[in-house]
Design a protein around this motif. Structure first.
Motif, PDB file in Angstrom:
ATOM      1  N   ALA A   1       4.078  13.244  -2.020  1.00 10.03           N
ATOM      2  CA  ALA A   1       3.542  13.724  -3.000  1.00 10.03           C
ATOM      3  C   ALA A   1       2.031  13.860  -3.041  1.00 10.03           C
ATOM      4  CB  ALA A   1       4.093  13.139  -4.281  1.00 10.03           C
ATOM      5  N   VAL A   2       1.428  12.600  -2.972  1.00 12.15           N
ATOM      6  CA  VAL A   2       0.157  12.560  -2.865  1.00 12.15           C
ATOM      7  C   VAL A   2      -0.586  13.661  -1.781  1.00 12.15           C
ATOM      8  CG1 VAL A   2      -2.003  11.198  -2.510  1.00 12.15           C
ATOM      9  CG2 VAL A   2       0.048  10.558  -3.888  1.00 12.15           C
ATOM     10  N   SER A   3      -0.057  13.777  -0.677  1.00  4.95           N
ATOM     11  CA  SER A   3      -0.506  14.462   0.545  1.00  4.95           C
ATOM     12  C   SER A   3      -0.757  16.177   0.164  1.00  4.95           C
ATOM     13  CB  SER A   3       0.480  14.366   1.685  1.00  4.95           C
ATOM     14  OG  SER A   3       1.715  15.207   1.374  1.00  4.95           O
ATOM     15  N   PHE A   4       0.069  16.623  -0.907  1.00  4.36           N
ATOM     16  CA  PHE A   4      -0.206  17.778  -1.401  1.00  4.36           C
ATOM     17  C   PHE A   4      -1.766  18.186  -1.922  1.00  4.36           C
ATOM     18  CE2 PHE A   4       4.347  17.898  -0.788  1.00  4.36           C
ATOM     19  CZ  PHE A   4       4.581  19.347  -0.305  1.00  4.36           C
ATOM     20  N   LEU A   5      -2.082  16.953  -2.463  1.00  2.75           N
ATOM     21  CA  LEU A   5      -3.691  17.135  -3.011  1.00  2.75           C
ATOM     22  C   LEU A   5      -4.443  17.817  -1.840  1.00  2.75           C
ATOM     23  CD1 LEU A   5      -3.881  13.846  -4.784  1.00  2.75           C
ATOM     24  CD2 LEU A   5      -3.501  16.145  -5.699  1.00  2.75           C
ATOM     25  N   GLY A   6      -4.339  17.387  -0.628  1.00  2.19           N
ATOM     26  CA  GLY A   6      -5.076  18.052   0.242  1.00  2.19           C
ATOM     27  C   GLY A   6      -4.903  19.519   0.521  1.00  2.19           C
ATOM     28  N   ILE A   7      -3.861  19.839   0.262  1.00  7.76           N
ATOM     29  CA  ILE A   7      -3.581  21.619   0.194  1.00  7.76           C
ATOM     30  C   ILE A   7      -4.597  22.073  -0.941  1.00  7.76           C
ATOM     31  CG2 ILE A   7      -2.216  23.398   0.038  1.00  7.76           C
ATOM     32  CD1 ILE A   7      -0.008  21.503   1.355  1.00  7.76           C
ATOM     33  N   VAL A   8      -4.430  21.229  -2.116  1.00  9.19           N
ATOM     34  CA  VAL A   8      -5.259  21.902  -3.229  1.00  9.19           C
ATOM     35  C   VAL A   8      -6.753  21.984  -3.109  1.00  9.19           C
ATOM     36  CG1 VAL A   8      -5.747  21.453  -5.800  1.00  9.19           C
ATOM     37  CG2 VAL A   8      -3.304  21.088  -4.930  1.00  9.19           C
ATOM     38  N   ILE A   9      -7.307  20.932  -2.329  1.00  2.62           N
ATOM     39  CA  ILE A   9      -8.495  20.724  -2.255  1.00  2.62           C
ATOM     40  C   ILE A   9      -9.085  22.054  -1.198  1.00  2.62           C
ATOM     41  CG2 ILE A   9     -10.371  19.385  -1.070  1.00  2.62           C
ATOM     42  CD1 ILE A   9      -8.724  16.873  -2.191  1.00  2.62           C
ATOM     43  N   VAL A  10      -8.360  22.179  -0.206  1.00  4.66           N
ATOM     44  CA  VAL A  10      -8.351  23.270   0.995  1.00  4.66           C
ATOM     45  C   VAL A  10      -8.692  24.533   0.044  1.00  4.66           C
ATOM     46  CG1 VAL A  10      -7.908  24.502   2.635  1.00  4.66           C
ATOM     47  CG2 VAL A  10      -7.637  22.134   3.052  1.00  4.66           C
ATOM     48  N   LEU A  11      -7.672  24.880  -0.921  1.00  8.19           N
ATOM     49  CA  LEU A  11      -7.618  26.118  -1.586  1.00  8.19           C
ATOM     50  C   LEU A  11      -8.787  26.118  -2.557  1.00  8.19           C
ATOM     51  CD1 LEU A  11      -3.950  26.423  -2.376  1.00  8.19           C
ATOM     52  CD2 LEU A  11      -5.383  27.799  -0.841  1.00  8.19           C
ATOM     53  N   LEU A  12      -9.327  25.160  -2.995  1.00  5.68           N
ATOM     54  CA  LEU A  12     -10.336  25.199  -4.100  1.00  5.68           C
ATOM     55  C   LEU A  12     -11.508  25.506  -3.291  1.00  5.68           C
ATOM     56  CD1 LEU A  12      -9.363  22.193  -6.398  1.00  5.68           C
ATOM     57  CD2 LEU A  12      -9.436  24.687  -6.877  1.00  5.68           C
ATOM     58  N   LEU A  13     -11.456  24.735  -2.017  1.00  9.63           N
ATOM     59  CA  LEU A  13     -12.815  25.197  -1.241  1.00  9.63           C
ATOM     60  C   LEU A  13     -13.029  26.363  -0.368  1.00  9.63           C
ATOM     61  CD1 LEU A  13     -13.537  21.529   0.109  1.00  9.63           C
ATOM     62  CD2 LEU A  13     -14.463  22.348  -1.879  1.00  9.63           C
ATOM     63  N   TRP A  14     -12.032  27.050  -0.491  1.00 13.94           N
ATOM     64  CA  TRP A  14     -11.768  28.246   0.513  1.00 13.94           C
ATOM     65  C   TRP A  14     -12.954  29.440  -0.171  1.00 13.94           C
ATOM     66  CZ3 TRP A  14      -6.945  31.849   0.571  1.00 13.94           C
ATOM     67  CH2 TRP A  14      -7.213  32.853   1.704  1.00 13.94           C
ATOM     68  N   LYS A  15     -13.732  29.657   0.823  1.00 13.86           N
ATOM     69  CA  LYS A  15     -14.759  30.728   0.365  1.00 13.86           C
ATOM     70  C   LYS A  15     -14.036  32.070   0.788  1.00 13.86           C
ATOM     71  CE  LYS A  15     -17.665  27.648  -1.061  1.00 13.86           C
ATOM     72  NZ  LYS A  15     -18.042  27.550  -2.386  1.00 13.86           N
ATOM     73  N   ARG A  16     -13.078  32.618   0.292  1.00 14.20           N
ATOM     74  CA  ARG A  16     -12.612  33.671   0.663  1.00 14.20           C
ATOM     75  C   ARG A  16     -13.357  35.126   0.185  1.00 14.20           C
ATOM     76  NH1 ARG A  16      -6.365  36.005  -1.411  1.00 14.20           N
ATOM     77  NH2 ARG A  16      -6.527  37.420   0.040  1.00 14.20           N
ATOM     78  N   PRO A  17     -13.555  36.176   0.906  1.00 16.55           N
ATOM     79  CA  PRO A  17     -14.473  37.277   0.833  1.00 16.55           C
ATOM     80  C   PRO A  17     -13.731  37.706  -0.529  1.00 16.55           C
ATOM     81  CG  PRO A  17     -13.979  37.004   2.848  1.00 16.55           C
ATOM     82  CD  PRO A  17     -13.065  36.053   2.559  1.00 16.55           C
ATOM     83  N   PRO A  18     -14.645  38.250  -1.564  1.00 16.74           N
ATOM     84  CA  PRO A  18     -14.035  38.881  -2.602  1.00 16.74           C
ATOM     85  C   PRO A  18     -13.251  40.318  -2.199  1.00 16.74           C
ATOM     86  CG  PRO A  18     -16.395  39.191  -2.618  1.00 16.74           C
ATOM     87  CD  PRO A  18     -15.875  38.266  -1.645  1.00 16.74           C
ATOM     88  N   ALA A  19     -12.369  40.453  -2.855  1.00 19.42           N
ATOM     89  CA  ALA A  19     -11.644  41.889  -2.859  1.00 19.42           C
ATOM     90  C   ALA A  19     -12.152  42.800  -3.577  1.00 19.42           C
ATOM     91  CB  ALA A  19     -10.034  41.672  -3.285  1.00 19.42           C
ATOM     92  N   LYS A  20     -11.971  44.159  -2.961  1.00 17.82           N
ATOM     93  CA  LYS A  20     -12.503  45.098  -3.688  1.00 17.82           C
ATOM     94  C   LYS A  20     -11.748  45.442  -5.035  1.00 17.82           C
ATOM     95  CE  LYS A  20     -13.163  50.123  -3.201  1.00 17.82           C
ATOM     96  NZ  LYS A  20     -12.493  51.294  -2.253  1.00 17.82           N
ATOM     97  N   PRO A  21     -12.529  45.443  -6.123  1.00 18.14           N
ATOM     98  CA  PRO A  21     -11.784  45.514  -7.383  1.00 18.14           C
ATOM     99  C   PRO A  21     -11.022  46.933  -7.632  1.00 18.14           C
ATOM    100  CG  PRO A  21     -14.296  46.145  -7.605  1.00 18.14           C
ATOM    101  CD  PRO A  21     -14.088  45.674  -6.180  1.00 18.14           C
ATOM    102  N   VAL A  22      -9.802  46.757  -8.246  1.00 19.95           N
ATOM    103  CA  VAL A  22      -9.153  48.010  -8.381  1.00 19.95           C
ATOM    104  C   VAL A  22      -9.604  48.576  -9.899  1.00 19.95           C
ATOM    105  CG1 VAL A  22      -6.951  48.742  -8.913  1.00 19.95           C
ATOM    106  CG2 VAL A  22      -7.267  46.609  -7.267  1.00 19.95           C
ATOM    107  N   PRO A  23      -9.698  49.977  -9.770  1.00 15.33           N
ATOM    108  CA  PRO A  23     -10.402  50.333 -11.125  1.00 15.33           C
ATOM    109  C   PRO A  23      -9.243  50.252 -12.188  1.00 15.33           C
ATOM    110  CG  PRO A  23     -10.558  52.060  -9.205  1.00 15.33           C
ATOM    111  CD  PRO A  23      -9.716  50.991  -8.622  1.00 15.33           C
ATOM    112  N   ALA A  24      -9.622  50.105 -13.464  1.00 16.70           N
ATOM    113  CA  ALA A  24      -8.714  49.587 -14.537  1.00 16.70           C
ATOM    114  C   ALA A  24      -7.868  50.948 -14.809  1.00 16.70           C
ATOM    115  CB  ALA A  24      -9.426  49.726 -15.690  1.00 16.70           C
ATOM    116  N   ALA A  25      -8.047  51.964 -14.338  1.00 20.44           N
ATOM    117  CA  ALA A  25      -7.220  53.177 -14.235  1.00 20.44           C
ATOM    118  C   ALA A  25      -5.858  53.182 -13.628  1.00 20.44           C
ATOM    119  CB  ALA A  25      -7.922  54.440 -14.300  1.00 20.44           C
ATOM    120  N   GLU A  26      -6.178  52.321 -12.574  1.00 18.26           N
ATOM    121  CA  GLU A  26      -5.057  52.166 -11.429  1.00 18.26           C
ATOM    122  C   GLU A  26      -4.494  51.091 -11.289  1.00 18.26           C
ATOM    123  OE1 GLU A  26      -6.880  53.721  -7.726  1.00 18.26           O
ATOM    124  OE2 GLU A  26      -8.277  55.113  -8.562  1.00 18.26           O
TER     125      GLU A  26
END
Length: 402
Positions: free
Chosen positions: A46-71
């Protein structure tokens, strides 16, 4: 996350990670249980899953192109759009069919291996863990052979060979009662498993455009994991009713049939499918700006075709029809004017103006463009399609329909 040309290798790498865990996990778990007991082992896990959480929090993912509100899509609308896309995409449906033909028979290995270890080979939990580790080692080792195998056999050959290899492994599990022989036989099972699953996963992703890829993969995973979930209790019941040997041989026979069916129902050539986005539709010229929720929208397109090209045009429009339905059409029809030979009217209904804008800007692909170009090449010289947009006035605000 990777280029389209690297999807097969990326899928194999993901499968290697899973099977590496399958090889290491049972051994590590056995050591921890022996040293600290089952309770502490589960707590450590159970504690080992904290490693996955930390990786996801530190992941510098490129921002996705925003979808226009109308679409932007609503939740249920988005789910329905995915179902509609998959149903009208022959290439994706064929991948799902191949998955459904392979998984039930292959699931017998995972469902019945504990019985093989305990009843047939007389092994305990440690021995069962070693058998699982053999599958994982075979998968990890086989990952290095996959690129060469795909070059030699192609995608369809890899699927057929993988199903046939799994059938042989199941036959060995059914008839051989020597532990080390069974462990050796499970090595090619790991290779076959990673070969088939990475091929199917990559095939799914290469046939899906970006706007629906995650949802299409969810459908693939539903078939894959649902097939295992439904098959597992059936194999258990069959082993209890007919015996372990008979159940394993039946599973082997099913996999041989799956291998033979590749010739009848192969994966479609990926080169025929280009999911690259294509923003080739012009902005509709309207006298007012509809709201995103306005609709349904009836789109009508008039074509003028020479009498000699009528049959070719209607055949080409069959692909256009699937394109319209994949990208949002609720209904579609092609009609020929009874008062003007060669004058065809295409009608299709879109749920809302937002969905039609999504068709224009994000949902169409180069494959869709190719289908439209082929159909329009048959029009009378000098003519262009005449497009109109009509709105259902019952749900519109007063004055919007004028």
């Amino acid at each position: 996350m990777v280029a389209r040309s690297q999807l097969a290798e990326a899928s194999a790498l993901g499968a290697v990670n899973m099977n590496l865990a399958r090889a290491i996990g049972p051994a590590a778990g056995g050591v921890l249980v022996a040293a600290a007991g089952a309770g502490w082992t589960f707590a450590f896990n159970a504690v080992s899953f904290l490693g996955i959480v930390i990786v996801l929090l530190l992941w510098k993912r490129p921002p996705a192109k925003p979808v226009p509100a109308a679409e932007r899509e609503r939740f249920l609308t988005a789910l329905y759009a995915a179902r509609r896309y998959v149903w009208n995409a022959p290439g994706v449906r064929r991948v799902l069919l191949r998955t459904a033909l392979f998984i039930p028979g292959a699931a017998a290995v995972w469902s019945l291996l504990p019985l093989v270890a305990g009843d047939s080979l007389g092994l305990g939990s440690g021995g069962y863990g070693l058998l699982l580790a053999a599958v994982g080692v075979g998968a990890v080792s086989g990952a290095f052979l996959l690129p060469r195998m795909r070059r030699l056999l192609g995608a369809n050959g890899t699927l057929a060979a993988g199903a046939a290899a799994f059938a042989v492994v199941l036959a060995v599990l059914a008839t051989v009662h020597v532990s080390w022989v069974v462990a050796l036989a499970l090595l090619p099972a790991g290779l076959a498993w990673i070969g088939v699953l990475s091929t199917l996963s990559a095939a799914t992703q290469t046939r899906l455009p970006g706007w629906v890829r995650a949802r299409g993969l969810a459908v693939y995973l539903l078939v894959f994991q649902g097939g295992q979930a439904l098959a597992a209790p059936l194999w258990g019941a069959l082993a209890q009713w007919l015996g372990l040997t008979t159940a394993l041989l039946i599973a082997a026979a099913l996999l041989l049939l799956a291998a033979a069916s590749v010739r009848l129902w192969p994966l479609y050539d990926a080169a025929r499918i280009d999911p690259t986005p294509s923003d080739h539709w012009p902005v509709p010229p309207l006298v007012y700006e509809p709201g995103p929720a306005d609709g349904p929208v009836l789109v009508s397109v008039v074509y003028h075709v020479a009498p000699a090209d009528r049959a070719a045009f209607t055949a080409a429009m069959a692909d256009v029809a699937r394109s319209r339905r994949r990208t949002g059409a609720l209904t579609w029809g092609l009609y020929e004017d009874g008062n003007a030979a060669g004058r065809f009217i295409e009608n299709y209904l879109i749920g809302s103006w937002a969905e039609h804008l999504a068709q224009h800007h994000t949902r169409l692909t180069e494959t869709d463009r190719r289908f439209e170009t082929r159909a329009r090449s048959l029009l009378l010289p000098g003519t262009e399609p005449e497009i109109t947009h009509a709105f259902d006035t019952t749900g519109m605000a007063p004055g919007r329909a004028t």
